[in-house]
Motif scaffolding. Structure first.
Motif, PDB file in Angstrom:
ATOM      1  N   ALA A  93       1.014   9.295  -4.162  1.00 17.38           N
ATOM      2  CA  ALA A  93       1.015   8.557  -5.663  1.00 17.38           C
ATOM      3  C   ALA A  93       1.040   9.560  -6.543  1.00 17.38           C
ATOM      4  O   ALA A  93       1.885   9.089  -7.444  1.00 17.38           O
ATOM      5  CB  ALA A  93      -0.506   7.954  -5.482  1.00 17.38           C
ATOM      6  N   PHE A  94       0.873  10.691  -6.454  1.00 19.40           N
ATOM      7  CA  PHE A  94       0.934  11.694  -7.582  1.00 19.40           C
ATOM      8  C   PHE A  94       2.567  11.864  -7.585  1.00 19.40           C
ATOM      9  O   PHE A  94       3.318  11.757  -8.690  1.00 19.40           O
ATOM     10  CB  PHE A  94       0.452  12.984  -7.205  1.00 19.40           C
ATOM     11  N   LEU A  95       3.299  12.236  -6.429  1.00 19.60           N
ATOM     12  CA  LEU A  95       4.658  12.300  -6.442  1.00 19.60           C
ATOM     13  C   LEU A  95       5.330  10.946  -7.196  1.00 19.60           C
ATOM     14  O   LEU A  95       6.316  11.298  -7.802  1.00 19.60           O
ATOM     15  CB  LEU A  95       5.003  12.238  -4.998  1.00 19.60           C
ATOM     16  N   TYR A  96       4.951   9.795  -6.970  1.00 17.63           N
ATOM     17  CA  TYR A  96       5.401   8.687  -7.445  1.00 17.63           C
ATOM     18  C   TYR A  96       5.330   8.826  -8.973  1.00 17.63           C
ATOM     19  O   TYR A  96       6.221   8.111  -9.614  1.00 17.63           O
ATOM     20  CB  TYR A  96       4.707   7.367  -6.968  1.00 17.63           C
TER      21      TYR A  96
ATOM     22  N   VAL B  39       5.789 -14.858 -10.408  1.00 15.68           N
ATOM     23  CA  VAL B  39       4.751 -15.654  -9.787  1.00 15.68           C
ATOM     24  C   VAL B  39       3.900 -14.935  -8.856  1.00 15.68           C
ATOM     25  O   VAL B  39       2.722 -15.181  -9.018  1.00 15.68           O
ATOM     26  CB  VAL B  39       5.229 -17.064  -9.665  1.00 15.68           C
ATOM     27  N   VAL B  40       4.627 -14.690  -7.730  1.00 14.89           N
ATOM     28  CA  VAL B  40       4.057 -14.198  -6.556  1.00 14.89           C
ATOM     29  C   VAL B  40       3.066 -12.993  -6.956  1.00 14.89           C
ATOM     30  O   VAL B  40       1.959 -12.771  -6.504  1.00 14.89           O
ATOM     31  CB  VAL B  40       5.013 -13.674  -5.492  1.00 14.89           C
ATOM     32  N   VAL B  41       3.678 -12.023  -7.675  1.00 14.80           N
ATOM     33  CA  VAL B  41       2.807 -10.880  -7.914  1.00 14.80           C
ATOM     34  C   VAL B  41       1.787 -11.302  -8.933  1.00 14.80           C
ATOM     35  O   VAL B  41       0.648 -10.793  -8.776  1.00 14.80           O
ATOM     36  CB  VAL B  41       3.815  -9.739  -8.804  1.00 14.80           C
ATOM     37  N   SER B  42       1.878 -12.186  -9.697  1.00 14.92           N
ATOM     38  CA  SER B  42       0.692 -12.533 -10.668  1.00 14.92           C
ATOM     39  C   SER B  42      -0.220 -13.407  -9.720  1.00 14.92           C
ATOM     40  O   SER B  42      -1.331 -13.178  -9.854  1.00 14.92           O
ATOM     41  CB  SER B  42       1.132 -13.538 -11.627  1.00 14.92           C
TER      42      SER B  42
ATOM     43  N   GLY C 255      -2.261  -3.735  -3.508  1.00 11.28           N
ATOM     44  CA  GLY C 255      -1.230  -2.898  -3.343  1.00 11.28           C
ATOM     45  C   GLY C 255       0.331  -3.571  -3.442  1.00 11.28           C
ATOM     46  O   GLY C 255       1.270  -2.810  -3.577  1.00 11.28           O
ATOM     47  N   PHE C 256       0.330  -5.136  -2.821  1.00 10.83           N
ATOM     48  CA  PHE C 256       1.565  -5.680  -3.225  1.00 10.83           C
ATOM     49  C   PHE C 256       1.898  -5.649  -4.877  1.00 10.83           C
ATOM     50  O   PHE C 256       2.941  -5.468  -5.302  1.00 10.83           O
ATOM     51  CB  PHE C 256       1.600  -7.268  -2.749  1.00 10.83           C
ATOM     52  N   VAL C 257       0.907  -5.960  -5.653  1.00  6.21           N
ATOM     53  CA  VAL C 257       0.990  -5.895  -7.190  1.00  6.21           C
ATOM     54  C   VAL C 257       1.693  -4.330  -7.564  1.00  6.21           C
ATOM     55  O   VAL C 257       2.620  -4.370  -8.372  1.00  6.21           O
ATOM     56  CB  VAL C 257       0.013  -5.996  -7.769  1.00  6.21           C
ATOM     57  N   LEU C 258       1.309  -3.366  -7.095  1.00  6.18           N
ATOM     58  CA  LEU C 258       1.413  -1.895  -7.487  1.00  6.18           C
ATOM     59  C   LEU C 258       2.711  -1.535  -6.694  1.00  6.18           C
ATOM     60  O   LEU C 258       3.328  -0.468  -6.954  1.00  6.18           O
ATOM     61  CB  LEU C 258       0.563  -1.013  -7.132  1.00  6.18           C
ATOM     62  N   GLN C 259       3.013  -2.216  -5.478  1.00  8.40           N
ATOM     63  CA  GLN C 259       4.300  -1.795  -4.670  1.00  8.40           C
ATOM     64  C   GLN C 259       3.879  -0.560  -4.041  1.00  8.40           C
ATOM     65  O   GLN C 259       4.747   0.419  -3.838  1.00  8.40           O
ATOM     66  CB  GLN C 259       5.684  -1.920  -5.290  1.00  8.40           C
ATOM     67  N   ASN C 260       2.497  -0.507  -3.608  1.00 10.02           N
ATOM     68  CA  ASN C 260       2.021   0.861  -3.012  1.00 10.02           C
ATOM     69  C   ASN C 260       1.832   0.697  -1.485  1.00 10.02           C
ATOM     70  O   ASN C 260       0.803  -0.092  -1.091  1.00 10.02           O
ATOM     71  CB  ASN C 260       0.827   1.373  -3.760  1.00 10.02           C
TER      72      ASN C 260
END
Length: 472
Positions: free
Chosen positions: A48-51, A126-129, A240-245
């Motif tokens: 996450a830090f690298l990102y 919409v999906v992410v929301s 995680g899907f919202v943040l793409q993590n």
């Protein structure tokens, strides 16, 4: 190149999470499994830090401040967790699990709130929301519900609190939260975001978590903790899907699925659907008067019980929450070793919902150094009770109550129990004559082959050890 490294670290993290969870399935390898999963989490944080250092230039202006805030948060979190983990007593472990689980749900809700208030979630479609809203709802319920569970387990909240038309109120809150969530998603599509409505959405979700948990009695807490653990995992996966993590998606999915399976297994062990745990009160009036139970409670001395076990061929021990409260697990194992030295076949019988959290008794016995090969689950040992010369119950109640087999008016009717009453002689170590956490009178205590050894389990075990040593 840096993006490749980040993806590689996330992939390794996923492998470590899955392998660590697999090793946690066995008491023999659980410790190493926790360490392996912990290493995976450290790698996920580093990724996450690298990102953060690899994001587009437009986001670089606040990077230093953000990294500083993250480091401060990590320092505070690590320091508090290390101190509290070292300090916590074994009897307080269930409430710590509930508290930590609530923090996970709260973190997911906080991410959802940040993404919704900033408009980032809505800007990604919409999906992410929708996932942000669902993760926020589930995470907020897990947070407030887990905090109530912690308060009940810690003795800060006693009994059950049931409002008039409780289920109707819960349904209105749930539907209201969903309606607000749908409106937030629709508003994002149209370009308008109502901040007060987003705040109201989270407030309703938090209240729902509280009202879902306050009517639930202590006897159901192991199932509730497991259920909220599943909620937390699901909320983390959505965010995680919202943040793409990828690490959050994988960790949340693993935790959510494991928590769901454990919840279903424990509900099955109680012969009750999960909906019955959440929407029905467990305990209280069992539909019978004490006079309906035949027999009387027969007191016995700790020394007499110890001598009976010393000269027995097979002894089965049933630990319960009272053993944890008395912190008597070490003395118990010392007594067990004396019996084994005499040639007595000793086994432990564990009910799936014994204690105040999943696996509570297993952890308790492991802390005392009890070998794993003499600890058995209900389905593995229940048929051995008729061959046992002595069965001794230490602080357990509902999980050994024969009323579950035949008394249809009892709230525990149909729940699989440990067949202690089928042993040739049963001893129950109990501080008094009160009912268990469910409030149901225990027929085992009145059985012809049962004797009651009154007293704190720690003191009783000391007396038993002294009695056995005097024989040698």
């Amino acid at each position: 190149m840096s993006q490749f490294i980040i993806e590689a670290v996330y992939f390794l993290t996923a492998l470590l999470f899955i392998y660590g969870l697999k090793r946690m399935a066995s008491p023999v390898t659980a410790r190493s499994g926790i360490l392996i999963a912990g290493i995976g989490m450290v790698l996920a944080v580093l990724a996450a830090f690298l990102y953060g250092f690899d994001v587009r230039e437009a986001a670089q202006e606040h990077l230093t401040m953000n990294v500083a805030l993250v480091l401060i948060a990590l320092g505070l979190g690590l320091g508090w967790a290390w101190y509290s983990g070292k300090k916590v007593a074994m009897t307080d472990m269930p409430q710590m699990v509930a508290l930590y689980n609530g923090m996970g749900g709260g973190a997911a809700a906080a991410i959802a709130a940040t993404e919704l208030f900033s408009g980032n979630a809505q800007s990604h479609g919409v999906v992410v929301s929708i996932l942000a809203v669902l993760g926020g709802l589930i995470g907020a319920v897990a947070l407030s519900g887990s905090l109530i569970a912690w308060a009940k387990l810690d003795g800060r909240m006693n009994g059950v609190i049931r409002l008039p038309a409780q289920q109707l109120i819960n349904l209105v809150l749930f539907l209201g939260s969903l309606a607000l969530g749908a409106y937030i998603v629709a508003s994002g599509i149209e370009g308008g975001i109502s901040f007060p409505l987003i705040a109201l959405f989270f407030i309703l979700a938090l209240i729902l978590g509280v009202l879902l948990t306050t009517p639930i009695g202590g006897a159901d807490m192991p199932v509730v903790i497991s259920l909220y653990n599943a909620f937390t995992g699901l909320a983390v996966a959505f965010e995680g899907f919202v943040l793409q993590n990828p690490a959050m998606i994988i960790a949340g999915t693993v935790v959510g699925s494991a928590g769901t399976l454990l919840t279903l297994m424990m509900a099955k062990a109680m012969n009750r659907p999960v909906s019955n745990v959440i929407f029905s009160q467990f305990g209280g009036d069992d539909g019978s008067e004490d006079g309906d139970i035949e027999g009387t409670m027969k007191p016995a001395d700790a020394s007499d019980a110890a001598i009976a076990m010393y000269y027995a061929s097979k002894v089965i021990i049933v630990p319960g929450y009272g053993l944890a409260v008395a912190q008597a697990q070490h003395k118990l194992y010392e007594f067990v070793k004396l019996l084994q030295k005499q040639g007595v076949d000793v086994a432990f019988a564990i009910h799936p919902v014994a204690g105040r959290m999943p696996g509570h008794m297993n952890v308790l016995l492991a802390e005392a150094g009890v070998p794993y090969d003499i600890i058995h689950d209900l389905e593995d040992i229940n048929e051995d009770f008729p061959q046992a010369d002595v069965a001794i119950v230490l602080g357990a109640n509902d999980v050994v109550n024969p009323a579950a087999r035949h008394r249809k008016s009892s709230p525990i009717y149909g729940m699989p129990i440990l067949n202690v009453d089928m042993a040739r002689q049963a001893y129950v170590v109990k501080r008094g004559q009160g009912k268990g956490y469910s409030g149901v009178e225990n027929e085992l205590f009145f059985a012809e082959n049962t004797s009651m050894v009154y007293g704190d389990a720690q003191k009783v075990m000391v007396q038993m050890i002294e009695a056995v040593k005097s024989l040698g």
